[in-house]
Scaffold this motif. Sequence first.
Motif, PDB file in Angstrom:
ATOM      1  N   ARG A 144      48.262  38.846 -30.614  1.00  0.00           N
ATOM      2  CA  ARG A 144      46.875  39.291 -30.602  1.00  0.00           C
ATOM      3  C   ARG A 144      45.931  38.158 -30.181  1.00  0.00           C
ATOM      4  NH1 ARG A 144      46.760  40.883 -36.026  1.00  0.00           N
ATOM      5  NH2 ARG A 144      44.529  40.534 -35.996  1.00  0.00           N
ATOM      6  N   ALA A 145      46.197  36.947 -30.642  1.00  0.00           N
ATOM      7  CA  ALA A 145      45.354  35.810 -30.258  1.00  0.00           C
ATOM      8  C   ALA A 145      45.429  35.556 -28.754  1.00  0.00           C
ATOM      9  CB  ALA A 145      45.771  34.562 -31.035  1.00  0.00           C
ATOM     10  N   GLU A 146      46.619  35.677 -28.192  1.00  0.00           N
ATOM     11  CA  GLU A 146      46.772  35.484 -26.746  1.00  0.00           C
ATOM     12  C   GLU A 146      46.042  36.580 -25.974  1.00  0.00           C
ATOM     13  OE1 GLU A 146      48.284  32.872 -24.906  1.00  0.00           O
ATOM     14  OE2 GLU A 146      47.990  32.034 -26.903  1.00  0.00           O
ATOM     15  N   ILE A 147      46.088  37.792 -26.471  1.00  0.00           N
ATOM     16  CA  ILE A 147      45.356  38.890 -25.824  1.00  0.00           C
ATOM     17  C   ILE A 147      43.863  38.583 -25.848  1.00  0.00           C
ATOM     18  CG2 ILE A 147      44.698  41.326 -26.049  1.00  0.00           C
ATOM     19  CD1 ILE A 147      47.644  41.808 -27.031  1.00  0.00           C
ATOM     20  N   GLU A 148      43.370  38.094 -26.977  1.00  0.00           N
ATOM     21  CA  GLU A 148      41.946  37.764 -27.082  1.00  0.00           C
ATOM     22  C   GLU A 148      41.554  36.619 -26.144  1.00  0.00           C
ATOM     23  OE1 GLU A 148      39.582  39.457 -28.605  1.00  0.00           O
ATOM     24  OE2 GLU A 148      41.115  40.861 -29.295  1.00  0.00           O
ATOM     25  N   ARG A 149      42.487  35.730 -25.854  1.00  0.00           N
ATOM     26  CA  ARG A 149      42.195  34.581 -24.979  1.00  0.00           C
ATOM     27  C   ARG A 149      42.133  34.957 -23.502  1.00  0.00           C
ATOM     28  NH1 ARG A 149      45.900  31.968 -28.375  1.00  0.00           N
ATOM     29  NH2 ARG A 149      44.859  30.557 -29.786  1.00  0.00           N
ATOM     30  N   LEU A 150      42.626  36.135 -23.146  1.00  0.00           N
ATOM     31  CA  LEU A 150      42.620  36.523 -21.739  1.00  0.00           C
ATOM     32  C   LEU A 150      41.206  36.496 -21.169  1.00  0.00           C
ATOM     33  CD1 LEU A 150      45.062  39.576 -21.721  1.00  0.00           C
ATOM     34  CD2 LEU A 150      45.422  37.368 -20.574  1.00  0.00           C
ATOM     35  N   ALA A 151      41.073  35.826 -20.057  1.00  0.00           N
ATOM     36  CA  ALA A 151      39.785  35.837 -19.362  1.00  0.00           C
ATOM     37  C   ALA A 151      39.702  37.121 -18.551  1.00  0.00           C
ATOM     38  CB  ALA A 151      39.684  34.627 -18.439  1.00  0.00           C
ATOM     39  N   VAL A 152      38.583  37.779 -18.628  1.00  0.00           N
ATOM     40  CA  VAL A 152      38.428  39.020 -17.889  1.00  0.00           C
ATOM     41  C   VAL A 152      37.425  38.834 -16.768  1.00  0.00           C
ATOM     42  CG1 VAL A 152      39.095  40.527 -19.781  1.00  0.00           C
ATOM     43  CG2 VAL A 152      36.719  39.918 -19.520  1.00  0.00           C
ATOM     44  N   GLU A 153      37.763  39.408 -15.647  1.00  0.00           N
ATOM     45  CA  GLU A 153      36.877  39.399 -14.481  1.00  0.00           C
ATOM     46  C   GLU A 153      36.672  40.843 -14.082  1.00  0.00           C
ATOM     47  OE1 GLU A 153      38.440  36.889 -11.418  1.00  0.00           O
ATOM     48  OE2 GLU A 153      38.887  35.281 -12.830  1.00  0.00           O
ATOM     49  N   GLY A 154      35.616  41.412 -14.569  1.00  0.00           N
ATOM     50  CA  GLY A 154      35.297  42.774 -14.189  1.00  0.00           C
ATOM     51  C   GLY A 154      35.719  43.799 -15.222  1.00  0.00           C
ATOM     52  N   THR A 155      35.289  45.008 -14.967  1.00  0.00           N
ATOM     53  CA  THR A 155      35.486  46.117 -15.895  1.00  0.00           C
ATOM     54  C   THR A 155      36.953  46.453 -16.098  1.00  0.00           C
ATOM     55  OG1 THR A 155      33.364  47.024 -15.207  1.00  0.00           O
ATOM     56  CG2 THR A 155      34.847  48.513 -16.350  1.00  0.00           C
ATOM     57  N   TRP A 156      37.728  46.487 -15.022  1.00  0.00           N
ATOM     58  CA  TRP A 156      39.125  46.913 -15.159  1.00  0.00           C
ATOM     59  C   TRP A 156      39.931  45.952 -16.015  1.00  0.00           C
ATOM     60  CZ3 TRP A 156      39.598  51.686 -14.571  1.00  0.00           C
ATOM     61  CH2 TRP A 156      38.866  52.376 -13.615  1.00  0.00           C
ATOM     62  N   GLN A 157      39.710  44.672 -15.861  1.00  0.00           N
ATOM     63  CA  GLN A 157      40.421  43.716 -16.711  1.00  0.00           C
ATOM     64  C   GLN A 157      39.948  43.821 -18.154  1.00  0.00           C
ATOM     65  OE1 GLN A 157      40.364  39.761 -15.075  1.00  0.00           O
ATOM     66  NE2 GLN A 157      41.957  40.246 -13.586  1.00  0.00           N
ATOM     67  N   ALA A 158      38.679  44.100 -18.373  1.00  0.00           N
ATOM     68  CA  ALA A 158      38.182  44.291 -19.737  1.00  0.00           C
ATOM     69  C   ALA A 158      38.837  45.509 -20.374  1.00  0.00           C
ATOM     70  CB  ALA A 158      36.662  44.436 -19.734  1.00  0.00           C
ATOM     71  N   VAL A 159      38.976  46.577 -19.604  1.00  0.00           N
ATOM     72  CA  VAL A 159      39.649  47.782 -20.108  1.00  0.00           C
ATOM     73  C   VAL A 159      41.122  47.490 -20.382  1.00  0.00           C
ATOM     74  CG1 VAL A 159      40.370  50.127 -19.480  1.00  0.00           C
ATOM     75  CG2 VAL A 159      38.024  49.385 -19.037  1.00  0.00           C
ATOM     76  N   ALA A 160      41.760  46.749 -19.495  1.00  0.00           N
ATOM     77  CA  ALA A 160      43.173  46.402 -19.690  1.00  0.00           C
ATOM     78  C   ALA A 160      43.364  45.565 -20.947  1.00  0.00           C
ATOM     79  CB  ALA A 160      43.703  45.657 -18.466  1.00  0.00           C
ATOM     80  N   ARG A 161      42.500  44.575 -21.148  1.00  0.00           N
ATOM     81  CA  ARG A 161      42.605  43.741 -22.349  1.00  0.00           C
ATOM     82  C   ARG A 161      42.386  44.575 -23.603  1.00  0.00           C
ATOM     83  NH1 ARG A 161      38.680  38.777 -23.408  1.00  0.00           N
ATOM     84  NH2 ARG A 161      37.246  40.510 -23.679  1.00  0.00           N
ATOM     85  N   SER A 162      41.426  45.461 -23.569  1.00  0.00           N
ATOM     86  CA  SER A 162      41.163  46.342 -24.710  1.00  0.00           C
ATOM     87  C   SER A 162      42.376  47.215 -25.014  1.00  0.00           C
ATOM     88  CB  SER A 162      39.933  47.203 -24.422  1.00  0.00           C
ATOM     89  OG  SER A 162      39.670  48.057 -25.498  1.00  0.00           O
ATOM     90  N   GLY A 163      43.029  47.716 -23.979  1.00  0.00           N
ATOM     91  CA  GLY A 163      44.238  48.529 -24.165  1.00  0.00           C
ATOM     92  C   GLY A 163      45.372  47.735 -24.787  1.00  0.00           C
ATOM     93  N   LEU A 164      45.555  46.503 -24.346  1.00  0.00           N
ATOM     94  CA  LEU A 164      46.587  45.645 -24.933  1.00  0.00           C
ATOM     95  C   LEU A 164      46.279  45.359 -26.400  1.00  0.00           C
ATOM     96  CD1 LEU A 164      47.190  43.047 -22.076  1.00  0.00           C
ATOM     97  CD2 LEU A 164      48.740  44.869 -22.816  1.00  0.00           C
TER      98      LEU A 164
END
Length: 150
Positions: A58-78
């Motif tokens: 979960r900590a690694e998922i939170e550390r993901l840098a997001v660039e744009g809406t789709w990556q934000a949605v992907a991180r939220s899904g993970l």
Amino acid sequence: AHESAGVPYGLAAFMAATEALGSAFDIVEVAGSRRIRIEVAAAAYFQSGARLGLDWLRAEIERLAVEGTWQAVARSGLRDAALRVQRGVALQVLATPGAGPLAAKLERWLARQGDTVAAWRRTLAEMRAAGSADFATLAVGVDAVRKLVD
């Protein structure tokens, strides 16, 4: 971590406490479905998560840098998938037959999962050894850990 970044102690403590609130709804759901006290549900949730390395995931998922809406949605899904797994594991641990403290139930559950836990731990070790995890690595990790509750 926040203090080392120069955040004052009081604010750092508050920030650390609010990070745990992301699991609050899952813990309440576990407590309600098993008809147990919140404290017991929280212990099962966090102890099983720590033993399985779900806190690291979960900590690694939170550390993901997001660039744009789709990556934000992907991180939220993970994030949501990892939380569902942790909730499912806590429910299974609490439903494990036999008397004794929570730690004993957790050990019995881990033993009953055998090969599935071993496979997850190998995947986790490989992800940790790789260093910084990216979207692809964490997506594979979440898929691997889902097998614990399928």
